[in-house]
Design an enzyme around this catalytic site. Sequence first.
Site, PDB file in Angstrom:
ATOM      1  N   ASP A   1       1.605  -3.236   1.076  1.00  0.00           N
ATOM      2  CA  ASP A   1       0.534  -2.709   1.925  1.00  0.00           C
ATOM      3  C   ASP A   1      -0.728  -2.504   1.103  1.00  0.00           C
ATOM      4  O   ASP A   1      -0.665  -2.330  -0.125  1.00  0.00           O
ATOM      5  CB  ASP A   1       0.938  -1.350   2.527  1.00  0.00           C
ATOM      6  CG  ASP A   1       2.131  -1.477   3.458  1.00  0.00           C
ATOM      7  OD1 ASP A   1       2.373  -2.585   3.959  1.00  0.00           O
ATOM      8  OD2 ASP A   1       2.810  -0.448   3.655  1.00  0.00           O
TER       9      ASP A   1
HETATM   10  N1  URA Z   1       7.370  -0.540   2.208  1.00  0.00           N
HETATM   11  C1  URA Z   1       6.213  -0.062   2.683  1.00  0.00           C
HETATM   12  O1  URA Z   1       6.198   0.790   3.553  1.00  0.00           O
HETATM   13  N2  URA Z   1       5.074  -0.540   2.171  1.00  0.00           N
HETATM   14  C2  URA Z   1       5.030  -1.460   1.192  1.00  0.00           C
HETATM   15  O2  URA Z   1       3.948  -1.855   0.756  1.00  0.00           O
HETATM   16  C3  URA Z   1       6.246  -1.959   0.697  1.00  0.00           C
HETATM   17  C4  URA Z   1       7.409  -1.479   1.228  1.00  0.00           C
END
Ligand code: URA
Length: 247
Positions: free
Chosen positions: A107
């Site tokens: 993310d």
């Molecule tokens: N899980 C999440 O919530 N975000 C990420 O970036 C990776 C795994």
Amino acid sequence: MGTTQRLDKILSNSGYGTRKEAGQLIRSGNVTVDGVTVKDRGMHVDPESSVIEVCGERLKYRKFIYLMMNKPQGVISATTDNRHETAVDILPDEYRGFNLFPAGRLDIDTEGLLLMTNDGQLAHDLLSPKRNVPKTYYALVRGVVTREDVERFREGVTLDDGYRTLPAELEIIRQGSDSEVELTIYEGKFHQVKRMFEAVGKKVKYLKRLRIGNLVLDENLEPGECRELTMEELDMLKASVFTPSDS
Ligand code: URA
């Protein structure tokens, strides 16, 4: 001996720009193969057995490149984007032109280990839902993470869309009004870690990926920095996706 490839593709994959730019270099007579000037950009050459020179400099052929990046917050794990800086945008200049892409997704507000490569097969294997390659995250979580949460994660929790997660390993590092944990998951659903904590009534405040399979993020890499994998790291990473049926 390797296999033959188009000359413009070899140049492009070796850091000499796009296929078009490599084609221009070839057409303008700047490229020799085994000492002979070649102007046909589509000529097939075996880069492992032929000597290719560009402007008099021997081309160092590498089939694939593998970088570990410590992705910073605010950067997206994509190749191009109109609004945000991408992991490709922040690569050092020397790695431009190799057609690197991020193998996997983090993310925008997640930091940590991102593999940047042009090895499509390895990326595909690492991401394949059939391979269940483990990924380990450090998370700072609002609220007290309990032994009960550890148990629930081990059994699998139900996400907001009804999906039941595979068993995951949750380790409590520090318990408090904000808790520190490490979580290992064997799949990669959208926002999975954040949604798993939401499923037990808690919120992830900070998330960082530490490991993909046997590959561990180098602690010396500041957010935004990257470096090439060592041979040992690459072998370890490849071993993470090896299954007996591959042999
Ligand atoms: N899980 C999440 O919530 N975000 C990420 O970036 C990776 C795994």
